[in-house]
Design an enzyme around this catalytic site. Sequence first.
Site, PDB file in Angstrom:
ATOM      1  N   SER A 144       6.088 -27.480 -11.866  1.00  0.00           N
ATOM      2  CA  SER A 144       5.172 -27.605 -10.735  1.00  0.00           C
ATOM      3  C   SER A 144       3.795 -27.086 -11.108  1.00  0.00           C
ATOM      4  CB  SER A 144       5.701 -26.811  -9.538  1.00  0.00           C
ATOM      5  OG  SER A 144       4.737 -26.711  -8.507  1.00  0.00           O
ATOM      6  N   TYR A 157       8.316 -18.637  -6.418  1.00  0.00           N
ATOM      7  CA  TYR A 157       8.396 -20.023  -6.873  1.00  0.00           C
ATOM      8  C   TYR A 157       7.455 -20.281  -8.040  1.00  0.00           C
ATOM      9  CZ  TYR A 157       8.162 -25.140  -6.714  1.00  0.00           C
ATOM     10  OH  TYR A 157       8.198 -26.478  -7.039  1.00  0.00           O
ATOM     11  N   LYS A 161       8.522 -21.419 -11.821  1.00  0.00           N
ATOM     12  CA  LYS A 161       8.095 -22.671 -12.428  1.00  0.00           C
ATOM     13  C   LYS A 161       7.231 -22.417 -13.667  1.00  0.00           C
ATOM     14  CE  LYS A 161      10.084 -25.772  -9.854  1.00  0.00           C
ATOM     15  NZ  LYS A 161      11.196 -26.572 -10.417  1.00  0.00           N
TER      16      LYS A 161
END
Length: 262
Positions: A144, A157, A161
Site C-alpha cells: 500500500s 497498517y 505494509k
Amino acid sequence: MDRFRLDGKVAVITGAGKGIGAGIALALAEAGANIVLAARTKADLNGVADEITLLGRESLVMPTDVLDFEQLASLVEATIARFGRIDILVNNAGGFLPKPMLQTSAKEFEAAMRFNVTTAFELSRLCAPYLAEKQDGAILNISSVAGEKPTPCFSAYGTAKGALSLLTRELAQEFAPRIRVNAIAVGSTRTDALNTVLTQEVEQTMVELTPMGRLGEVEDIALGAVYLCSPAASYVTGDILGINGGLERLNMQMPRAWGGMG
C-alpha cells in the site's frame, strides 16, 4: 504481446473472494493461468470460480484462513496434488482499519503485522521450493501507498505494509534469479472494504487530493498484476510498483493525536 500470456501457469491467490484479490484472479485467468482461490468465505470463492470457468480456465477453491499456518500448508499441498506445480503466488490478504495510535493496543499492532506480513512470509516460504522449480516463478505482494507515505492513524497498517514492501525487496535478493518478487503499492481503490467508509464527502475529498482526479478501480491493480507476474516483467524484481493515482501523501485525512503544538 505473447509475453503477457500465462498459459499453463498456476497461480495461488489469497484474499481471492472479492475486491482486488478476485480482480487479480480473473485477470490472470484471462491471461491463461489456472487459479487456486484462497479466502475464508467459500461462497465468495465459488462465485469467482464460476467466472474463471467462463474464461475457459480451471480453478481450485480452497477456503483458507491465512492466519492459520496449518491451513496455509494444506493450501500448498492441495495445489500440488491438483496441478502439480506453482508458478505464481499473490499475497493479497491483509488489512487493518485506520486507528489512532493511542487507541491501538500492542496486541492489535502485532495482529496487524501478522495479518499483513507474517502470513505473506509463511506462504512465500511454503511455495518457494515449487516456484523455483521452473526457474521463472513470481511472487506478488499487495502492499500500500500507506507503507511509504506516513500519516496520522496509520501507525499499525502503514508500518505493516512498509514491512511487507521491505520483505519484498529482501526476498527478491534472496530468491534471484529463480523467483522474481515484486509488490504493488495500492492507493485508494474502490472495493467493498473502502465503500464502508466512503461517504460522498469523503470520496470528494479523496478525489481532490489524488493527482489523477479519481479513485482507483480493481482493474487498475489487476492489470499491474498481470504485468508483474508475466514473462513481460522477466527483468523486474525487488520493485514496488505504485498504482495509486500519483499520490505523494495519503488522501484519507485523519486527525493528529494533538491538533496543535500545545
